[in-house]
Design a protein around this motif. Structure first.
Motif, PDB file in Angstrom:
ATOM      1  N   ARG A  62      25.970  57.846  27.493  1.00  0.00           N
ATOM      2  CA  ARG A  62      25.741  57.952  26.048  1.00  0.00           C
ATOM      3  C   ARG A  62      24.502  57.124  25.740  1.00  0.00           C
ATOM      4  O   ARG A  62      24.436  55.944  26.094  1.00  0.00           O
ATOM      5  CB  ARG A  62      26.954  57.460  25.256  1.00  0.00           C
ATOM      6  CG  ARG A  62      26.818  57.632  23.745  1.00  0.00           C
ATOM      7  CD  ARG A  62      28.152  57.390  23.038  1.00  0.00           C
ATOM      8  NE  ARG A  62      29.118  58.424  23.398  1.00  0.00           N
ATOM      9  CZ  ARG A  62      30.428  58.355  23.140  1.00  0.00           C
ATOM     10  NH1 ARG A  62      30.926  57.289  22.536  1.00  0.00           N
ATOM     11  NH2 ARG A  62      31.224  59.343  23.481  1.00  0.00           N
ATOM     12  N   ILE A  63      23.544  57.744  25.079  1.00  0.00           N
ATOM     13  CA  ILE A  63      22.241  57.127  24.855  1.00  0.00           C
ATOM     14  C   ILE A  63      22.093  56.798  23.372  1.00  0.00           C
ATOM     15  O   ILE A  63      22.232  57.666  22.505  1.00  0.00           O
ATOM     16  CB  ILE A  63      21.110  58.072  25.314  1.00  0.00           C
ATOM     17  CG1 ILE A  63      21.311  58.446  26.796  1.00  0.00           C
ATOM     18  CG2 ILE A  63      19.753  57.432  25.089  1.00  0.00           C
ATOM     19  CD1 ILE A  63      20.398  59.550  27.282  1.00  0.00           C
ATOM     20  N   TYR A  64      21.813  55.531  23.095  1.00  0.00           N
ATOM     21  CA  TYR A  64      21.721  55.015  21.731  1.00  0.00           C
ATOM     22  C   TYR A  64      20.275  54.632  21.443  1.00  0.00           C
ATOM     23  O   TYR A  64      19.708  53.753  22.102  1.00  0.00           O
ATOM     24  CB  TYR A  64      22.588  53.761  21.573  1.00  0.00           C
ATOM     25  CG  TYR A  64      24.051  53.957  21.891  1.00  0.00           C
ATOM     26  CD1 TYR A  64      24.997  54.118  20.875  1.00  0.00           C
ATOM     27  CD2 TYR A  64      24.504  53.966  23.216  1.00  0.00           C
ATOM     28  CE1 TYR A  64      26.342  54.279  21.160  1.00  0.00           C
ATOM     29  CE2 TYR A  64      25.845  54.128  23.509  1.00  0.00           C
ATOM     30  CZ  TYR A  64      26.763  54.289  22.483  1.00  0.00           C
ATOM     31  OH  TYR A  64      28.091  54.447  22.778  1.00  0.00           O
ATOM     32  N   THR A  65      19.692  55.280  20.453  1.00  0.00           N
ATOM     33  CA  THR A  65      18.331  54.942  20.031  1.00  0.00           C
ATOM     34  C   THR A  65      18.407  54.004  18.839  1.00  0.00           C
ATOM     35  O   THR A  65      19.052  54.323  17.835  1.00  0.00           O
ATOM     36  CB  THR A  65      17.548  56.213  19.654  1.00  0.00           C
ATOM     37  OG1 THR A  65      17.520  57.090  20.777  1.00  0.00           O
ATOM     38  CG2 THR A  65      16.134  55.858  19.239  1.00  0.00           C
ATOM     39  N   PRO A  66      17.780  52.834  18.913  1.00  0.00           N
ATOM     40  CA  PRO A  66      17.934  51.832  17.855  1.00  0.00           C
ATOM     41  C   PRO A  66      17.172  52.196  16.591  1.00  0.00           C
ATOM     42  O   PRO A  66      16.244  52.988  16.599  1.00  0.00           O
ATOM     43  CB  PRO A  66      17.364  50.563  18.485  1.00  0.00           C
ATOM     44  CG  PRO A  66      16.375  51.070  19.481  1.00  0.00           C
ATOM     45  CD  PRO A  66      16.957  52.345  20.022  1.00  0.00           C
TER      46      PRO A  66
END
Length: 308
Positions: A62-66
């Protein structure tokens, strides 16, 4: 100081261990039932589930972009759970906070769990995702490549750092370990914290062996430094480390010993013991302001990125 009053209130509601055999499926279902719905989670501009196509096979991530400005680098996060619990969902809030407070993109790894997947499957997945991430220019972007994990995820952080070093892969810039489990030899005489914090603080010393049995029974030998990273003889050349420990954690002393041994080997290291905290506080109690600052400390360790 005493254990934080908010933690004490929760601990007072927990049933006493009754010695019943652990049921992974039931425990995972209980964890999943506690996960808040997406609309109640910390909002970020972009959260995407994907598959990392790696040498270990496809690994869910799961990729979280800030929020906000330019990317400062990448954190690859390994969740805790005694090697048989935890998921992308149970630790989703930790990954979101890491992304928001550090300004780094976070890739959370849905590695294979014991007992269904025997050692070293989960470790292989974590290491393979690190190597995969290096090839993803849109993720890395030229900044930090940090690895982070809590509890058994902290074990994987130390083991992945060692594997990378031995493979001649020096791309990892930081290792971040939250109350890590680093020595799976549970002799209570090995560390004072195993006796001092044996009962009444959530994780109990008597529970360590049964909780980790799923991993150990699958071929994870405690004498193996990839299983118990504290048993690695030479810690030289490893990435700079941030080690977070909790005052009332049976595992406190092994995390702090890892920091001491890293420093003796010439590795830059920062060790912070959180007063009044227990094992799992980053996952369960980071809503308490005194403990939420762990994310600001992580940001500072990564280069001073302020929270957004």
């Amino acid at each position: 100081m005493p254990i934080h009053h908010e933690i004490a209130k929760v601990l007072s509601t927990l049933p006493a261990p009754d010695g019943s055999p652990l049921d992974p499926a039931a425990m995972r279902a209980h964890e999943a039932a506690q996960v808040p719905p997406p609309e109640q989670r910390l909002p970020l501009p972009d959260v995407v589930d994907s598959l990392a196509e790696t040498d270990a096979g496809p690994v869910p991530v799961r990729i979280y972009t800030p929020t906000g400005s330019a990317q400062h680098g990448l954190i690859i996060y390994f969740h805790g759970g005694a090697f048989f619990l935890g998921s992308l969902d149970t630790h989703d809030h930790v990954a979101r906070a890491l992304a928001k407070e550090t300004g780094h993109t976070v890739v959370s790894v849905g590695y294979r769990l014991a007992p269904e997947a025997a050692f070293p499957a989960g470790l292989d997945d974590c290491y393979a995702v690190v190597r995969w991430a290096v090839e993803q220019e849109q993720l890395l972007g030229g900044g930090n490549l940090a690895i982070a994990g809590d509890s058994s995820g902290g074990n994987f952080v130390a083991a992945v750092a060692a594997k990378a070093h031995d493979d001649g892969f020096h791309g990892i810039t930081h290792q971040i370990l939250y109350y890590p489990s680093l020595d799976l030899d549970f002799d209570v005489d090995r560390y004072a914290s195993l006796r001092d914090n044996a009962e009444g603080f959530g994780l109990e010393t008597a529970g360590l062996a049964p909780f980790n049995a799923f991993y150990l029974d699958g071929g994870a030998e405690p004498a193996n430094p990839l299983v118990s990273p504290l048993k690695r003889e030479d810690l030289g050349g490893l990435p700079p480390a941030l080690i977070i420990t909790a005052e009332f954690d049976p595992l406190r002393d092994e995390g702090e010993l890892y920091g001491q041994r890293l420093a003796e080997a010439g590795v830059e290291v920062s060790v912070s013991r959180y007063a009044g905290a227990n094992h799992g506080f980053v996952q369960h109690f980071s809503w308490i302001p005194e403990f939420h600052k762990v994310f600001a400390e992580t940001a500072e360790f990564l280069g001073g990125r302020p929270g957004l």
